[in-house]
Design an enzyme around this catalytic site. Structure first.
Site, PDB file in Angstrom:
ATOM      1  N   ASP A   1      -6.408   0.888   0.753  1.00  0.00           N
ATOM      2  CA  ASP A   1      -6.499   1.185   2.184  1.00  0.00           C
ATOM      3  C   ASP A   1      -7.889   0.771   2.692  1.00  0.00           C
ATOM      4  O   ASP A   1      -8.664   0.139   1.968  1.00  0.00           O
ATOM      5  CB  ASP A   1      -6.197   2.667   2.459  1.00  0.00           C
ATOM      6  CG  ASP A   1      -7.342   3.578   2.039  1.00  0.00           C
ATOM      7  OD1 ASP A   1      -8.266   3.100   1.339  1.00  0.00           O
ATOM      8  OD2 ASP A   1      -7.331   4.760   2.420  1.00  0.00           O
TER       9      ASP A   1
ATOM     10  N   LYS B   1       0.840  -1.209   0.000  1.00  0.00           N
ATOM     11  CA  LYS B   1       0.000   0.000   0.000  1.00  0.00           C
ATOM     12  C   LYS B   1       0.875   1.259   0.000  1.00  0.00           C
ATOM     13  O   LYS B   1       0.718   2.141  -0.851  1.00  0.00           O
ATOM     14  CB  LYS B   1      -0.912  -0.004   1.239  1.00  0.00           C
ATOM     15  CG  LYS B   1      -1.930   1.104   1.216  1.00  0.00           C
ATOM     16  CD  LYS B   1      -2.616   1.276   2.538  1.00  0.00           C
ATOM     17  CE  LYS B   1      -1.862   2.292   3.358  1.00  0.00           C
ATOM     18  NZ  LYS B   1      -2.474   2.643   4.619  1.00  0.00           N
TER      19      LYS B   1
END
Ligand code: SF4
Length: 346
Positions: free
Chosen positions: A231, A213
């Site tokens: 996320d 991420k």
């Protein structure tokens, strides 16, 4: 026993005692099994012994009716039960079209969607992204100016006194672990990458505290390389939109990536995350004020009354629908996305 016998007579008609007696014998299995009891104590035994067959008969009748109803449904006969509207299966083509349309609508709503962490170079971005775990971007933005003022380069942060860094990072939560991560990250940048943030996924994910991420945030926003940022908002929204049913971030990334051209990945991530922060909240999505409601299979999961829904909208940095959103100057200076790699400029 008496009631049963009368009933048997009534059903068969007054055609003779033999028939009545026969009916009695058939309807009273206990009598058939033990004729002696029939003559000695019929009144006592009757209520208990007759209740069971009646109950059994009722149960059997119900079961037969249920089986018949089931068979009728199977044959396509109209059911008396209220029909639950079926979810229309969506073809792959329709899903791709709907997903892309949602992204286009969101692009109109959030024309300047951007990373909401403040940064001026790739080093600041990677550190800020690591610090943003388990806290808000706002909190990180309030913390990082002091950090970068004192430790502007990876060399400075790698050589810092951990206790001093911890004090600065305390408001971000998990400050000891985060101090360890950003100092370890800075040291790895100095030792392995000449003090520069690498621009390759495989190098980024080897840095302490950096997962896919964070790596995609850095690649997309500091290097102009497409990446999907999965996320918590992204995970929630794409499942609500039925883009995927996956729960594993890597699988979500792959499934959503397959719906869009690679060139759209980074902005798609910003649009989705902006929408998740402002309108499609985890607990109370503001469905009644949502611009993509007609495209959303989860419409109704939140407040649908427009007035009440409007009160749920969250104003954050960057505003919400109707406003022209203004990204940070540093982001505009970098040319937006796709941007000239910030990493190249230091
Ligand atoms: S309609 Fe509701 S659930 Fe769907 S995206 Fe909008 S706010 Fe979220």
């Amino acid at each position: 026993m008496v009631v049963r016998r009368d009933s048997a007579v009534g059903e068969q008609g007054p055609t003779g005692a033999n028939k009545t007696a026969k009916a009695t014998k058939v309807s009273d299995p206990s009598a058939a099994e033990n004729p002696a009891r029939k003559t000695t104590a019929p009144a006592k035994a009757a209520p208990v012994r007759k209740a069971a067959p009646v109950k059994k008969a009722a149960t059997a009748r119900k079961a037969a009716e249920a089986a018949e109803a089931k068979a009728a449904v199977t044959r396509g006969a109209p059911s008396t039960r209220r029909k639950v509207p079926a979810v229309k299966p969506e073809s792959r083509t329709a899903l791709v079209r709907r997903a892309r349309r949602i992204n286009r609508e969101l692009a109109e709503v959030y024309p300047y969607a951007h990373p909401e962490l403040d940064f001026e170079n790739s080093f600041q971005l990677i550190v800020a992204t690591v610090l943003s775990a388990q806290t808000t971007d706002l909190r990180v933005n309030q913390t990082t100016p002091a950090l970068f003022a004192k430790y502007p380069t990876p060399e400075d942060l790698a050589a810092a006194d951990p206790q001093e860094v911890e004090e600065i990072l305390r408001p971000c939560g998990f400050f000891r672990a985060k101090t360890k991560s950003v100092m370890g990250l800075s040291k790895a940048l100095v030792d392995n990458h000449g003090g520069e943030v690498p621009g390759r996924l495989e190098d980024l994910v080897k840095l302490p505290g950096v997962g896919r991420k964070t790596a995609f945030v850095v690649l997309g926003n500091a290097f102009g390389r497409p990446g999907i940022t999965v996320d918590t908002h992204f995970q929630r929204l794409v499942r609500r939109w039925r883009w995927t049913e996956a729960t594993d971030p890597d699988k979500i990334e792959a499934a959503v990536g397959a719906l869009f051209p690679k060139s759209e990945w980074t902005m798609l991530s910003h649009h989705v995350i902006f929408h998740g922060r402002r309108i499609c909240h985890a607990r109370k999505p503001a469905c009644g004020a949502c611009p993509i409601a007609p495209l959303c299979p989860a419409f109704g999961e939140g407040e649908t009354d427009p007035e009440k829904a409007r009160k749920l909208l969250k104003y954050e940095k960057g505003g919400f629908p109707g406003q022209r959103l203004k990204p940070p100057q540093s982001y505009l200076d970098a040319g937006g996305i796709p941007a000239p790699p910030l990493g190249a400029a230091g």
